[in-house]
Design an enzyme around this catalytic site. Structure first.
Site, PDB file in Angstrom:
ATOM      1  N   ASP A  40       7.062 -36.521-118.374  1.00 27.47           N
ATOM      2  CA  ASP A  40       7.936 -37.598-118.526  1.00 27.47           C
ATOM      3  C   ASP A  40       7.618 -39.119-118.386  1.00 27.47           C
ATOM      4  OD1 ASP A  40       8.220 -37.641-115.637  1.00 27.47           O
ATOM      5  OD2 ASP A  40       9.755 -36.107-115.904  1.00 27.47           O
ATOM      6  N   HIS A  53      -0.065 -31.347-117.050  1.00 24.64           N
ATOM      7  CA  HIS A  53       0.314 -30.908-118.197  1.00 24.64           C
ATOM      8  C   HIS A  53       0.192 -32.092-119.385  1.00 24.64           C
ATOM      9  CE1 HIS A  53       2.013 -27.170-116.136  1.00 24.64           C
ATOM     10  NE2 HIS A  53       0.823 -26.993-116.121  1.00 24.64           N
ATOM     11  N   CYS A  86      -2.848 -39.129-138.189  1.00 27.35           N
ATOM     12  CA  CYS A  86      -4.139 -39.572-137.404  1.00 27.35           C
ATOM     13  C   CYS A  86      -4.692 -40.768-138.545  1.00 27.35           C
ATOM     14  CB  CYS A  86      -5.152 -38.384-137.071  1.00 27.35           C
ATOM     15  SG  CYS A  86      -6.472 -39.183-136.534  1.00 27.35           S
ATOM     16  N   GLY A 120      10.097 -29.485-106.250  1.00 27.51           N
ATOM     17  CA  GLY A 120      10.506 -29.352-107.307  1.00 27.51           C
ATOM     18  C   GLY A 120       9.911 -28.661-108.459  1.00 27.51           C
ATOM     19  N   PRO A 150      15.936 -27.170-103.597  1.00 26.77           N
ATOM     20  CA  PRO A 150      17.057 -26.515-103.345  1.00 26.77           C
ATOM     21  C   PRO A 150      17.156 -25.019-103.643  1.00 26.77           C
ATOM     22  CG  PRO A 150      17.311 -27.568-105.578  1.00 26.77           C
ATOM     23  CD  PRO A 150      15.910 -28.001-105.164  1.00 26.77           C
TER      24      PRO A 150
HETATM   25  P1  OAD Z   1      11.006 -25.137-113.615  1.00 24.08           P
HETATM   26  O1  OAD Z   1      12.322 -25.567-114.350  1.00 24.08           O
HETATM   27  O2  OAD Z   1      10.258 -23.795-113.786  1.00 24.08           O
HETATM   28  O3  OAD Z   1      11.203 -25.469-111.859  1.00 24.08           O
HETATM   29  C1  OAD Z   1      12.019 -26.667-111.437  1.00 24.08           C
HETATM   30  C2  OAD Z   1      12.426 -26.324-109.973  1.00 24.08           C
HETATM   31  O4  OAD Z   1      12.926 -27.460-109.609  1.00 24.08           O
HETATM   32  C3  OAD Z   1      13.136 -25.164-109.720  1.00 24.08           C
HETATM   33  O5  OAD Z   1      12.395 -24.465-108.585  1.00 24.08           O
HETATM   34  C4  OAD Z   1      14.350 -25.866-108.977  1.00 24.08           C
HETATM   35  O6  OAD Z   1      15.116 -25.084-108.023  1.00 24.08           O
HETATM   36  C5  OAD Z   1      13.832 -26.988-108.599  1.00 24.08           C
HETATM   37  N1  OAD Z   1      14.633 -28.173-108.588  1.00 24.08           N
HETATM   38  C6  OAD Z   1      15.879 -28.579-109.431  1.00 24.08           C
HETATM   39  N2  OAD Z   1      16.557 -29.882-109.072  1.00 24.08           N
HETATM   40  C7  OAD Z   1      15.665 -30.234-108.049  1.00 24.08           C
HETATM   41  C8  OAD Z   1      15.768 -31.411-107.369  1.00 24.08           C
HETATM   42  N3  OAD Z   1      16.850 -32.381-107.507  1.00 24.08           N
HETATM   43  N4  OAD Z   1      14.867 -31.733-106.415  1.00 24.08           N
HETATM   44  C9  OAD Z   1      13.964 -30.733-106.027  1.00 24.08           C
HETATM   45  N5  OAD Z   1      13.824 -29.605-106.663  1.00 24.08           N
HETATM   46  C10 OAD Z   1      14.630 -29.533-107.527  1.00 24.08           C
HETATM   47  O7  OAD Z   1       9.809 -26.390-113.804  1.00 24.08           O
HETATM   48  P2  OAD Z   1       8.302 -26.498-113.401  1.00 24.08           P
HETATM   49  O8  OAD Z   1       8.067 -25.874-112.166  1.00 24.08           O
HETATM   50  O9  OAD Z   1       7.805 -27.825-113.401  1.00 24.08           O
HETATM   51  O10 OAD Z   1       4.808 -26.719-118.831  1.00 24.08           O
HETATM   52  O11 OAD Z   1       7.710 -25.862-114.678  1.00 24.08           O
HETATM   53  C11 OAD Z   1       6.334 -25.846-114.861  1.00 24.08           C
HETATM   54  C12 OAD Z   1       5.777 -25.805-116.114  1.00 24.08           C
HETATM   55  O12 OAD Z   1       6.613 -24.826-116.940  1.00 24.08           O
HETATM   56  C13 OAD Z   1       6.454 -27.159-116.669  1.00 24.08           C
HETATM   57  O13 OAD Z   1       5.315 -28.040-116.523  1.00 24.08           O
HETATM   58  C14 OAD Z   1       6.393 -26.617-118.302  1.00 24.08           C
HETATM   59  C15 OAD Z   1       6.970 -25.415-118.074  1.00 24.08           C
HETATM   60  O14 OAD Z   1       6.909 -24.360-118.998  1.00 24.08           O
HETATM   61  C16 OAD Z   1       4.430 -26.822-119.995  1.00 24.08           C
HETATM   62  O15 OAD Z   1       5.281 -27.211-120.596  1.00 24.08           O
HETATM   63  C17 OAD Z   1       3.086 -26.336-120.077  1.00 24.08           C
END
Ligand code: OAD
Length: 246
Positions: free
Chosen positions: A107, A122, A151, A191, A218
């Site tokens: 983002d 990513h 392109c 997160g 959380p």
């Molecule tokens: P997820 O949506 O899988 O996980 C988000 C995490 O953030 C969860 O464990 C939530 O509990 C936590 N969370 C939510 N709100 C929060 C806050 N305010 N503060 C701290 N933690 C919070 O997202 P990612 O782990 O980023 O890949 O997912 C990994 C990858 O899967 C992404 O980069 C994407 C997705 O498919 C691609 O697109 C290649």
């Protein structure tokens, strides 16, 4: 079990006394900026197969449909601003001698908050690149791409500069992230649900290499690897950690 305030002190102490710090962030770090996470009740992948949007197969089958989805996401993200957690991580970078922020987020909010020593594992949703990988790449911050972009070099479609399922991560970034995890005295996981590898394995690499591993979430997930779990929102906890550091 120490209270959150005590854990904030413990993390602040560890950061203050460390010269090598690495941080891994995921979608949760942007949640308080209004960016939906991927998994969980409000998540983008809820009820959707990610392969239907975020894969080369999907793009080749329906480039306009995939662009429509990315356009919608770009439109959403264009409204979002860095939250206090992003700002605290940018500040942390200036306080630690050897620092690396590894993000899975596409983002651009870490850069918007001022982070510089970082790796976007990513990719980046604001970059457009040639689908045939002729080498053409451009930055396009427009929240809406009117029609299928082409392109200018080879006339093929342009695609979002994010890593799709089934694709390799940028090699240079991966090497940097792995090195930082190996060398870190403190490794902070913020997160992420830690289900997408190789990013998900970095905390274990750090822990095995002797780092203290902290998690801010959380709904923490890294229990086996983590030295200290700070249960809560990164936009609330990180600024308090920075405040306690000095
Ligand atoms: P997820 O949506 O899988 O996980 C988000 C995490 O953030 C969860 O464990 C939530 O509990 C936590 N969370 C939510 N709100 C929060 C806050 N305010 N503060 C701290 N933690 C919070 O997202 P990612 O782990 O980023 O890949 O997912 C990994 C990858 O899967 C992404 O980069 C994407 C997705 O498919 C691609 O697109 C290649």
């Amino acid at each position: 079990m120490a209270e959150l305030a005590e854990k904030i002190e413990i993390l602040a102490d560890a950061l203050r006394s460390s010269q090598r710090v690495a941080v891994l962030t995921g979608a949760g770090a942007s949640q308080e900026s209004g960016v939906p996470t991927f998994r969980g009740a409000e998540g983008l992948w809820k009820g959707k197969n990610p392969m239907e949007m975020a894969s080369m197969e999907a793009f080749l089958a329906d480039p306009a449909g995939v662009w429509e989805w990315y356009d919608w996401r770009r439109g959403q993200l264009a409204q979002c601003k860095p939250n206090p957690g992003h700002v605290a991580l940018a500040e942390l970078e200036s306080k630690v001698e050897d620092f690396l922020l590894v993000t899975q987020n596409v983002d651009g909010l870490h850069q918007a908050a001022g982070s510089k020593k970082m790796v976007e594992l990513h990719g980046d949703i604001w970059t457009l690149k040639c689908v045939k990988e002729c080498g053409y790449k451009t930055l396009n911050k427009s929240p809406s791409i009117a029609k299928l972009p082409r392109c200018p070099t080879c006339e093929e479609y342009l695609r979002p500069g994010v890593v799709w399922f089934g694709e390799s991560l940028p090699e240079e970034g991966l090497i940097q992230a792995h090195a930082a995890a190996t060398q870190a005295e403190v490794f902070l996981v913020v997160g992420t649900s830690a289900v997408v590898f190789p990013a998900a394995g970095l905390a274990t690499v750090a822990r095995r290499s002797g780092a203290k591993v902290f998690e801010i979430n959380p709904y923490p997930v890294q229990k086996k690897t983590t030295t200290v779990v700070l249960k809560g929102l990164s936009g609330e906890i990180l600024p308090q950690v920075l405040e306690k550091m000095y």
